[in-house]
Design an enzyme around this catalytic site. Structure first.
Site, PDB file in Angstrom:
ATOM      1  N   ARG A   1     -23.080 -70.761  43.336  1.00 47.15           N
ATOM      2  CA  ARG A   1     -23.185 -71.055  44.768  1.00 47.15           C
ATOM      3  C   ARG A   1     -23.172 -69.782  45.606  1.00 47.15           C
ATOM      4  O   ARG A   1     -23.118 -69.832  46.831  1.00 47.15           O
ATOM      5  CB  ARG A   1     -22.028 -71.961  45.229  1.00 47.15           C
ATOM      6  CG  ARG A   1     -21.747 -73.095  44.306  1.00 47.15           C
ATOM      7  CD  ARG A   1     -22.209 -74.440  44.864  1.00 47.15           C
ATOM      8  NE  ARG A   1     -22.127 -75.457  43.822  1.00 47.15           N
ATOM      9  CZ  ARG A   1     -23.095 -76.284  43.494  1.00 47.15           C
ATOM     10  NH1 ARG A   1     -24.252 -76.259  44.109  1.00 47.15           N
ATOM     11  NH2 ARG A   1     -22.945 -77.170  42.534  1.00 47.15           N
TER      12      ARG A   1
ATOM     13  N   ILE B   1     -23.230 -71.622  23.438  1.00 46.85           N
ATOM     14  CA  ILE B   1     -24.461 -72.318  23.015  1.00 46.85           C
ATOM     15  C   ILE B   1     -25.677 -71.720  23.733  1.00 46.85           C
ATOM     16  O   ILE B   1     -26.746 -71.549  23.144  1.00 46.85           O
ATOM     17  CB  ILE B   1     -24.352 -73.841  23.242  1.00 46.85           C
ATOM     18  CG1 ILE B   1     -23.129 -74.402  22.512  1.00 46.85           C
ATOM     19  CG2 ILE B   1     -25.618 -74.549  22.763  1.00 46.85           C
ATOM     20  CD1 ILE B   1     -22.855 -75.890  22.735  1.00 46.85           C
TER      21      ILE B   1
ATOM     22  N   HIS C   1     -29.007 -88.057  22.306  1.00 49.34           N
ATOM     23  CA  HIS C   1     -27.788 -87.234  22.179  1.00 49.34           C
ATOM     24  C   HIS C   1     -27.491 -86.894  20.709  1.00 49.34           C
ATOM     25  O   HIS C   1     -26.467 -87.298  20.156  1.00 49.34           O
ATOM     26  CB  HIS C   1     -26.582 -87.952  22.816  1.00 49.34           C
ATOM     27  CG  HIS C   1     -25.487 -86.996  23.213  1.00 49.34           C
ATOM     28  ND1 HIS C   1     -24.639 -87.219  24.266  1.00 49.34           N
ATOM     29  CD2 HIS C   1     -25.093 -85.809  22.688  1.00 49.34           C
ATOM     30  CE1 HIS C   1     -23.776 -86.232  24.371  1.00 49.34           C
ATOM     31  NE2 HIS C   1     -24.029 -85.356  23.414  1.00 49.34           N
ATOM     32  N   ILE C   2     -28.404 -86.127  20.131  1.00 46.94           N
ATOM     33  CA  ILE C   2     -28.234 -85.760  18.716  1.00 46.94           C
ATOM     34  C   ILE C   2     -28.044 -84.246  18.546  1.00 46.94           C
ATOM     35  O   ILE C   2     -28.248 -83.708  17.462  1.00 46.94           O
ATOM     36  CB  ILE C   2     -29.427 -86.254  17.850  1.00 46.94           C
ATOM     37  CG1 ILE C   2     -30.764 -85.746  18.403  1.00 46.94           C
ATOM     38  CG2 ILE C   2     -29.415 -87.766  17.725  1.00 46.94           C
ATOM     39  CD1 ILE C   2     -31.938 -85.942  17.447  1.00 46.94           C
TER      40      ILE C   2
ATOM     41  N   GLY D   1     -17.393 -80.963  24.354  1.00 47.79           N
ATOM     42  CA  GLY D   1     -17.238 -81.411  25.740  1.00 47.79           C
ATOM     43  C   GLY D   1     -16.039 -82.347  25.831  1.00 47.79           C
ATOM     44  O   GLY D   1     -15.745 -83.080  24.894  1.00 47.79           O
TER      45      GLY D   1
ATOM     46  N   GLY E   1     -22.523 -69.931  28.171  1.00 46.74           N
ATOM     47  CA  GLY E   1     -21.472 -69.807  27.161  1.00 46.74           C
ATOM     48  C   GLY E   1     -22.083 -69.600  25.781  1.00 46.74           C
ATOM     49  O   GLY E   1     -23.229 -69.157  25.642  1.00 46.74           O
TER      50      GLY E   1
HETATM   51  C1  DGY Z   1     -20.112 -82.464  22.149  1.00 47.09           C
HETATM   52  O1  DGY Z   1     -19.446 -82.188  21.139  1.00 47.09           O
HETATM   53  O2  DGY Z   1     -19.646 -82.423  23.270  1.00 47.09           O
HETATM   54  C2  DGY Z   1     -21.523 -82.846  21.926  1.00 47.09           C
HETATM   55  O3  DGY Z   1     -22.133 -83.302  23.082  1.00 47.09           O
HETATM   56  C3  DGY Z   1     -21.589 -83.872  20.841  1.00 47.09           C
HETATM   57  O4  DGY Z   1     -22.799 -83.747  20.226  1.00 47.09           O
END
Ligand code: DGY
Length: 337
Positions: free
Chosen positions: A181, A156, A302-303, A67, A154
């Site tokens: 939308r 993931i 956030h792991i 991200g 995507g």
């Molecule tokens: C990212 O790489 O964007 C993830 O959120 C980090 O774990």
């Protein structure tokens, strides 16, 4: 020759924050001055202010994350600064954690864990329906229809669907940039969707509007990038349309879900449960936060990508992107700005 050795040590100076926690604002401001490249995490906000401090030498920003909503891409583009990022290597780790949260939230594991840890197990009757929840997939007889809905479809999301497919998924619907939308409902099954459905043994896969995803899904999984365009896509309206036994999972960015609306939806039993690896405003989620008081909210800090293998691969890729960028070469993964 290893990439790092291709940098002439007489020409390059490396300044390293070597603590296993985010840099402080003052440290990064002090050390980014005159830098030509910067390797950052999602905790470093790369914005106009910081880029002004960095000065005109900065050519490459490499983020050790998939991200990049912490990076003001317009500010980079304006200065011709290139941006590297680290997709792919974390896909499996994040997909694993997404399934973990889906199972935990669906099966009341958060509440069960609290009961045991708080020493309340002795008082818990083994009643036939105590702590029962819904079940992911086609159920006891293998015939129950079960729909997984994705916001964002995507890499993931697809890896998550692959992991969920043995549970018996009759339908996968997803809202992406073009369908979200759009008219309600939209049925747009691409050739890619059809062959993925065949490969995974999922009844059907197609794009649909956000509203349709909300109202049709037994499990809604949020896996879209953060940023202005996706801000609070899961809001009171979306949650109000979800099934009362449905579960929401978010393993992308906290900003996609309106936390207050989610707290209300859980309190009012509008949805069954939520599994969150990310929360808006993280990591400032104190113990008294309303979300944490809800038994059906499973919250992790956030792991998603936090396996040693994954983080090592992300680090390696981020360093390679940085060095290749500095040497004026293509990066393995570069954001088109
Ligand atoms: C990212 O790489 O964007 C993830 O959120 C980090 O774990």
């Amino acid at each position: 020759m290893p990439l790092l050795h291709q940098l002439n040590p007489d020409e390059w100076q490396i300044v390293l924050w070597d603590e296993d926690r985010p840099t402080t604002a003052s440290w990064i401001k002090e050390n980014i001055k005159d830098a030509e490249g910067a390797l950052v995490l999602l905790t470093e906000k790369i914005n106009e202010e910081l880029l002004e401090i960095a000065g005109p030498n900065l050519r490459i920003v490499s983020t050790m994350s998939v991200g990049y909503d912490h990076v003001e891409t317009t500010a980079l583009k304006k200065r011709n600064i290139r941006l590297g990022y680290t997709p792919d290597v974390l896909t499996n780790a994040v997909a694993d954690l997404t399934v973990l949260l889906a199972l935990m939230a669906t099966r009341n594991a958060g509440e069960g864990l609290s009961i045991v840890k708080d020493g309340k197990w002795p008082q818990l009757p083994f009643g036939p329906f105590v702590l029962c929840g819904p079940q992911i997939g086609s159920g006891v007889d293998g015939k129950k229809p079960y729909t997984v809905g994705f916001i964002g479809f995507g890499r993931i999301a697809k890896a998550t669907l692959k992991r969920l497919s043995p549970y018996g998924i009759s339908r996968c619907i997803y809202a992406n940039t073009s369908s979200a939308r759009g008219p309600h409902p939209t049925y747009a099954s691409t050739e890619g969707d059809q062959s993925l459905a065949k490969e995974l043994g999922v009844g059907e896969i197609y794009a649909a509007s956000l509203e349709y995803v909300a109202q049709e899904s037994d499990l809604v999984i949020v896996l879209a990038p953060g940023g202005k365009e996706t801000y609070h896509v899961v809001d009171a309206r979306f949650l109000g349309k979800m099934k009362s036994m449905a579960v929401l999972v978010n393993t992308s960015r906290g900003t996609l879900v309106d936390t207050d609306a989610l707290v209300d939806a859980l309190k009012e039993h509008k949805i069954w449960a939520a599994g969150l690896d990310v929360v808006e405003g993280e990591p400032n989620i104190p113990a008294g936060h309303p979300l944490l008081r809800l038994p059906r909210a499973v919250v992790l800090p956030h792991i998603g990508s936090a396996t040693v293998d994954t983080r090592e691969a992300m680090a390696r890729l981020a360093v390679e992107n940085l060095i290749n960028g500095l040497l004026g070469r293509p990066m393995e993964h570069e954001v088109r700005l």
